[in-house]
Design a protein around this motif. Structure first.
Motif, short mmCIF file in Angstrom:
data_model
loop_
_atom_site.label_atom_id
_atom_site.label_comp_id
_atom_site.label_asym_id
_atom_site.label_seq_id
_atom_site.Cartn_x
_atom_site.Cartn_y
_atom_site.Cartn_z
N ASP A 142 44.68 80.36 59.66
CA ASP A 142 45.36 79.42 60.59
C ASP A 142 45.89 80.22 61.77
O ASP A 142 45.89 81.46 61.75
CB ASP A 142 46.48 78.63 59.89
CG ASP A 142 47.57 79.51 59.28
OD1 ASP A 142 47.83 80.61 59.80
OD2 ASP A 142 48.17 79.09 58.27
N GLY B 175 50.89 85.77 64.98
CA GLY B 175 50.84 84.31 65.12
C GLY B 175 49.63 83.66 64.48
O GLY B 175 49.27 82.53 64.82
N CYS B 176 49.00 84.42 63.56
CA CYS B 176 47.87 83.82 62.84
C CYS B 176 47.85 84.36 61.42
O CYS B 176 48.61 85.27 61.09
CB CYS B 176 46.54 84.12 63.55
SG CYS B 176 46.04 85.85 63.50
N ARG B 177 47.02 83.78 60.58
CA ARG B 177 46.82 84.35 59.23
C ARG B 177 45.37 84.81 59.13
O ARG B 177 44.46 84.06 59.48
CB ARG B 177 47.12 83.31 58.14
CG ARG B 177 48.58 83.01 58.00
CD ARG B 177 48.93 82.22 56.73
NE ARG B 177 50.36 82.20 56.55
CZ ARG B 177 51.17 81.24 57.04
NH1 ARG B 177 50.66 80.21 57.69
NH2 ARG B 177 52.47 81.32 56.87
N ARG C 214 44.39 74.87 61.35
CA ARG C 214 44.27 75.46 60.00
C ARG C 214 42.86 75.25 59.44
O ARG C 214 42.33 74.14 59.50
CB ARG C 214 45.23 74.76 59.02
CG ARG C 214 46.68 74.87 59.41
CD ARG C 214 47.53 74.14 58.37
NE ARG C 214 48.88 73.96 58.86
CZ ARG C 214 49.88 74.84 58.67
NH1 ARG C 214 49.67 75.93 57.97
NH2 ARG C 214 51.08 74.58 59.16
N LYS D 168 48.57 79.79 65.64
CA LYS D 168 49.42 79.02 66.55
C LYS D 168 49.10 79.38 68.00
O LYS D 168 48.98 80.57 68.33
CB LYS D 168 50.88 79.34 66.22
CG LYS D 168 51.92 78.63 67.05
CD LYS D 168 52.36 79.35 68.30
CE LYS D 168 53.06 80.66 68.08
NZ LYS D 168 53.45 81.29 69.39
N SER E 120 53.56 76.68 55.77
CA SER E 120 54.36 75.46 55.71
C SER E 120 53.56 74.27 55.19
O SER E 120 54.14 73.33 54.63
CB SER E 120 54.96 75.14 57.09
OG SER E 120 53.98 74.69 57.99
N ARG F 88 56.73 88.71 56.28
CA ARG F 88 57.50 87.58 55.73
C ARG F 88 57.70 87.71 54.23
O ARG F 88 58.76 87.40 53.71
CB ARG F 88 56.76 86.25 55.99
CG ARG F 88 56.62 85.85 57.45
CD ARG F 88 56.07 84.41 57.54
NE ARG F 88 55.73 84.04 58.89
CZ ARG F 88 54.49 84.09 59.41
NH1 ARG F 88 53.47 84.49 58.66
NH2 ARG F 88 54.26 83.73 60.64
N GLU G 64 54.04 73.90 69.96
CA GLU G 64 53.14 74.86 69.32
C GLU G 64 51.97 74.09 68.71
O GLU G 64 52.19 73.12 67.98
CB GLU G 64 53.90 75.63 68.24
CG GLU G 64 55.10 76.37 68.82
CD GLU G 64 55.80 77.28 67.82
OE1 GLU G 64 55.67 77.05 66.60
OE2 GLU G 64 56.49 78.22 68.28
N ASP H 124 61.81 74.66 64.65
CA ASP H 124 60.46 74.25 65.08
C ASP H 124 59.94 73.04 64.29
O ASP H 124 58.95 73.14 63.54
CB ASP H 124 59.45 75.42 64.92
CG ASP H 124 59.68 76.55 65.91
OD1 ASP H 124 60.47 76.39 66.86
OD2 ASP H 124 59.04 77.60 65.74
#
Ligand code: ADP
Ligand code: UDP
Length: 236
Positions: A175, A197-199, A94, A177, A100, A215, A90, A129
């Motif tokens: 960010d 898969g993103c922010r 960012r 992925k 993380s 989340r 992956e 991961d």
């Protein structure tokens, strides 16, 4: 094109063979997972929204010169894509600290990162991961140095194109992925680009408009995805 048997059932999508050896059908389900699949819930309309969102973004990227898997939409929840030999890594870019990175380095959430960072994670749920580096990818044969260089260059290009696209819609691309695969020898962008898969944060209020709502139990998950789609002009 004829849809054939299921090849793989992932956490959020199912992958089907077709009568064309070079094409697959991706079915976007409503399943929403977090914490490496330890928490899974069904969210109404998510499959449809992510399928259409992904189609819109992949087409924008293709127009900007990024080779993508995308062929065409097949319906509300399905699209036809090139069958890639996936590289099990992956790629995360960012622009602001979150997730993380904040946990790992103890930095403040929202800190602007200059230059943008590029990170690699091994795609392996059982191992959570893990964070890896470029020499691991080559030493363990997950990809070549040349493939990695292309993945990094394309990830930064995606960041350039999409940061502008989201900025114009009043959103910060915090960010994201990406996953890549090989198609007839060429590195091609695979999997999906969606709020899963993103922010994405609202530029003014910094309201979270992505999977962090799930989340972190903030509620209004799909409503936020739909608002992002509407601001970008994605036809739902
Ligand atoms: P996960 O495997 O992480 O649970 P998904 O539910 O999204 O993820 O499943 C989709 C699977 O299909 C992923 O393993 C992804 O790597 C793979 N995939 C995505 N796009 C392609 C493609 N174009 N060709 C082959 N495999 C793909
Ligand atoms: N991401 C993803 N799938 C993963 C891990 C991360 O799509 O298996 C995305 C995540 O949504 C975020 C970016 O990659 O946009 C960076 O995630 P991070 O490393 O901060 O991990 P997190 O703590 O969010 O799992």
């Amino acid at each position: 094109m004829e849809k054939r048997e299921e090849l793989y059932r992932g956490k959020a999508k199912s992958v089907y063979k077709t009568d064309d050896a070079d094409r697959l059908v991706l079915l976007f389900r409503n399943d929403t997972s977090a914490f490496d699949g330890k928490r899974i819930e069904q969210l109404d309309r998510k499959g449809m929204v992510n399928n259409k969102f992904n189609a819109f973004i992949m087409q924008k990227l293709e127009q900007a010169g990024v080779p993508t898997q995308f062929d065409r939409l097949l319906g509300d929840n399905e699209c036809l894509v090139k069958k890639l030999d996936m590289i099990p890594v992956e790629c995360v870019v960012r622009n602001y600290a979150a997730g993380s990175l904040v946990k790992r380095l103890g930095v403040e959430e929202g800190k602007k990162l200059e230059p943008s960072t590029f990170e690699l994670f091994l795609k392996n749920d059982a191992m959570g991961d893990p964070f890896i580096n470029e020499s691991h990818v080559v030493a363990f044969g997950w990809g070549t140095a040349e493939q990695l260089a292309t993945m990094k260059q394309l990830s930064l290009k995606v960041n350039e194109v999409l940061s502008k696209l989201f900025d114009d819609a009043g959103l910060l691309l915090v960010d994201f992925k990406l996953e890549f695969g090989v198609f007839h020898g060429q590195i091609v962008l695979g999997d999906e680009f969606s709020p899963d898969g993103c922010r994405l944060w609202d530029k003014e209020t910094r309201k979270k408009m992505d999977k962090d709502r799930f989340r972190q139990g903030l509620g209004g998950v799909i409503e936020a995805y739909e608002e992002v789609a509407q601001r970008l002009g994605v036809p739902l």
